[in-house]
Motif scaffolding. Structure first.
Motif, PDB file in Angstrom:
ATOM      1  N   ILE A  72       0.796   2.213 -18.095  1.00 40.00           N
ATOM      2  CA  ILE A  72      -0.378   1.662 -17.402  1.00 40.00           C
ATOM      3  C   ILE A  72      -0.244   0.152 -17.289  1.00 40.00           C
ATOM      4  O   ILE A  72      -0.525  -0.434 -16.241  1.00 40.00           O
ATOM      5  CB  ILE A  72      -1.674   2.057 -18.137  1.00 40.00           C
ATOM      6  CG1 ILE A  72      -1.870   3.569 -18.094  1.00 40.00           C
ATOM      7  CG2 ILE A  72      -2.884   1.339 -17.523  1.00 40.00           C
ATOM      8  CD1 ILE A  72      -2.943   4.078 -19.050  1.00 40.00           C
ATOM      9  N   GLY A  73       0.225  -0.492 -18.364  1.00 36.10           N
ATOM     10  CA  GLY A  73       0.444  -1.945 -18.335  1.00 36.10           C
ATOM     11  C   GLY A  73       1.466  -2.343 -17.286  1.00 36.10           C
ATOM     12  O   GLY A  73       1.318  -3.361 -16.603  1.00 36.10           O
ATOM     13  N   MET A  74       2.517  -1.526 -17.125  1.00 30.94           N
ATOM     14  CA  MET A  74       3.523  -1.816 -16.105  1.00 30.94           C
ATOM     15  C   MET A  74       2.922  -1.712 -14.703  1.00 30.94           C
ATOM     16  O   MET A  74       3.256  -2.505 -13.818  1.00 30.94           O
ATOM     17  CB  MET A  74       4.720  -0.878 -16.259  1.00 30.94           C
ATOM     18  CG  MET A  74       5.548  -1.192 -17.507  1.00 30.94           C
ATOM     19  SD  MET A  74       6.827   0.029 -17.856  1.00 30.94           S
ATOM     20  CE  MET A  74       7.839  -0.083 -16.410  1.00 30.94           C
ATOM     21  N   LEU A  75       2.027  -0.779 -14.512  1.00 30.00           N
ATOM     22  CA  LEU A  75       1.346  -0.688 -13.219  1.00 30.00           C
ATOM     23  C   LEU A  75       0.454  -1.910 -12.994  1.00 30.00           C
ATOM     24  O   LEU A  75       0.330  -2.389 -11.866  1.00 30.00           O
ATOM     25  CB  LEU A  75       0.529   0.599 -13.133  1.00 30.00           C
ATOM     26  CG  LEU A  75       1.360   1.882 -13.034  1.00 30.00           C
ATOM     27  CD1 LEU A  75       0.460   3.108 -13.159  1.00 30.00           C
ATOM     28  CD2 LEU A  75       2.157   1.916 -11.749  1.00 30.00           C
ATOM     29  N   GLY A  76      -0.132  -2.428 -14.074  1.00 29.63           N
ATOM     30  CA  GLY A  76      -0.896  -3.676 -13.981  1.00 29.63           C
ATOM     31  C   GLY A  76      -0.027  -4.827 -13.524  1.00 29.63           C
ATOM     32  O   GLY A  76      -0.456  -5.673 -12.724  1.00 29.63           O
ATOM     33  N   THR A  77       1.199  -4.852 -13.999  1.00 29.40           N
ATOM     34  CA  THR A  77       2.151  -5.875 -13.573  1.00 29.40           C
ATOM     35  C   THR A  77       2.415  -5.770 -12.069  1.00 29.40           C
ATOM     36  O   THR A  77       2.451  -6.773 -11.360  1.00 29.40           O
ATOM     37  CB  THR A  77       3.466  -5.730 -14.367  1.00 29.40           C
ATOM     38  OG1 THR A  77       3.202  -6.007 -15.739  1.00 29.40           O
ATOM     39  CG2 THR A  77       4.543  -6.651 -13.862  1.00 29.40           C
ATOM     40  N   VAL A  78       2.575  -4.546 -11.588  1.00 25.91           N
ATOM     41  CA  VAL A  78       2.807  -4.342 -10.157  1.00 25.91           C
ATOM     42  C   VAL A  78       1.579  -4.788  -9.357  1.00 25.91           C
ATOM     43  O   VAL A  78       1.709  -5.457  -8.321  1.00 25.91           O
ATOM     44  CB  VAL A  78       3.166  -2.866  -9.847  1.00 25.91           C
ATOM     45  CG1 VAL A  78       3.229  -2.624  -8.348  1.00 25.91           C
ATOM     46  CG2 VAL A  78       4.484  -2.499 -10.503  1.00 25.91           C
ATOM     47  N   ILE A  79       0.392  -4.455  -9.845  1.00 24.79           N
ATOM     48  CA  ILE A  79      -0.836  -4.884  -9.161  1.00 24.79           C
ATOM     49  C   ILE A  79      -0.855  -6.408  -9.047  1.00 24.79           C
ATOM     50  O   ILE A  79      -1.119  -6.960  -7.977  1.00 24.79           O
ATOM     51  CB  ILE A  79      -2.083  -4.367  -9.910  1.00 24.79           C
ATOM     52  CG1 ILE A  79      -2.204  -2.853  -9.751  1.00 24.79           C
ATOM     53  CG2 ILE A  79      -3.358  -5.083  -9.424  1.00 24.79           C
ATOM     54  CD1 ILE A  79      -3.212  -2.209 -10.684  1.00 24.79           C
ATOM     55  N   ASN A  80      -0.569  -7.102 -10.142  1.00 20.30           N
ATOM     56  CA  ASN A  80      -0.563  -8.566 -10.113  1.00 20.30           C
ATOM     57  C   ASN A  80       0.499  -9.111  -9.170  1.00 20.30           C
ATOM     58  O   ASN A  80       0.273 -10.096  -8.468  1.00 20.30           O
ATOM     59  CB  ASN A  80      -0.357  -9.125 -11.519  1.00 20.30           C
ATOM     60  CG  ASN A  80      -1.594  -9.016 -12.370  1.00 20.30           C
ATOM     61  OD1 ASN A  80      -2.709  -8.906 -11.876  1.00 20.30           O
ATOM     62  ND2 ASN A  80      -1.409  -9.034 -13.682  1.00 20.30           N
TER      63      ASN A  80
END
Length: 152
Positions: A72-80
């Motif tokens: 989920i954190g990695m997806l947050g990175t992609v969002i940013n």
């Protein structure tokens, strides 16, 4: 003066004064800093975190496995990264590319870690770590000022 710069932005840098979420003014500030460095002729690579969206170390709080929380954190990175790319493009930056190790063909190009580090090593790319929250930090480093920690 450096020819290339790798800039690490935390998710918190995008959240601004908030613990989580996004701050439009902060995103614009960060994008303008990157654009200012690029205007000096320096090639800029930005590595962005996702802690403003989700932190993997909070897995227990959510009752999920740590690996799932990290995903989920990695997806947050992609969002940013998509947010930053969008703001850079909106401010007139050209040739802004997004790479991620998570295959998302519609949003990014694939990133493969080892070849990227080998490329940096083979081209003597300096990795400079510093606090982006300092006013004009990226521009200062690009102009040759010693700020933060240089990792060769």
């Amino acid at each position: 003066m450096y020819r290339r710069l790798v800039l690490k932005l935390s998710g918190q840098a995008i959240a601004g004064p908030n613990e989580f979420g996004f701050n439009s003014d902060r995103l614009t500030h960060l994008a303008n800093e990157v654009i200012a460095v690029r205007a000096t002729g320096v090639q800029v690579a930005v590595v962005v975190g996702g802690g403003n969206v989700f932190r993997g170390n909070r897995a227990g709080d959510w009752g999920i496995d740590r690996v799932e929380a990290d995903n989920i954190g990695m997806l947050g990175t992609v969002i940013n990264a998509v947010l930053l790319r969008g703001r850079l493009s909106a401010l007139g930056a050209d040739d802004v590319r997004l790479m991620t190790a998570i295959p998302i063909n519609n949003l990014s190009e694939p990133y493969i870690r080892l070849p990227a580090f080998i490329l940096a090593r083979d081209h003597n790319l300096p990795l400079h770590v510093f606090d982006i929250d300092q006013s004009a930090a990226a521009s200062s480093i690009a102009s040759g000022k010693h700020l933060g920690t240089l990792i060769n």
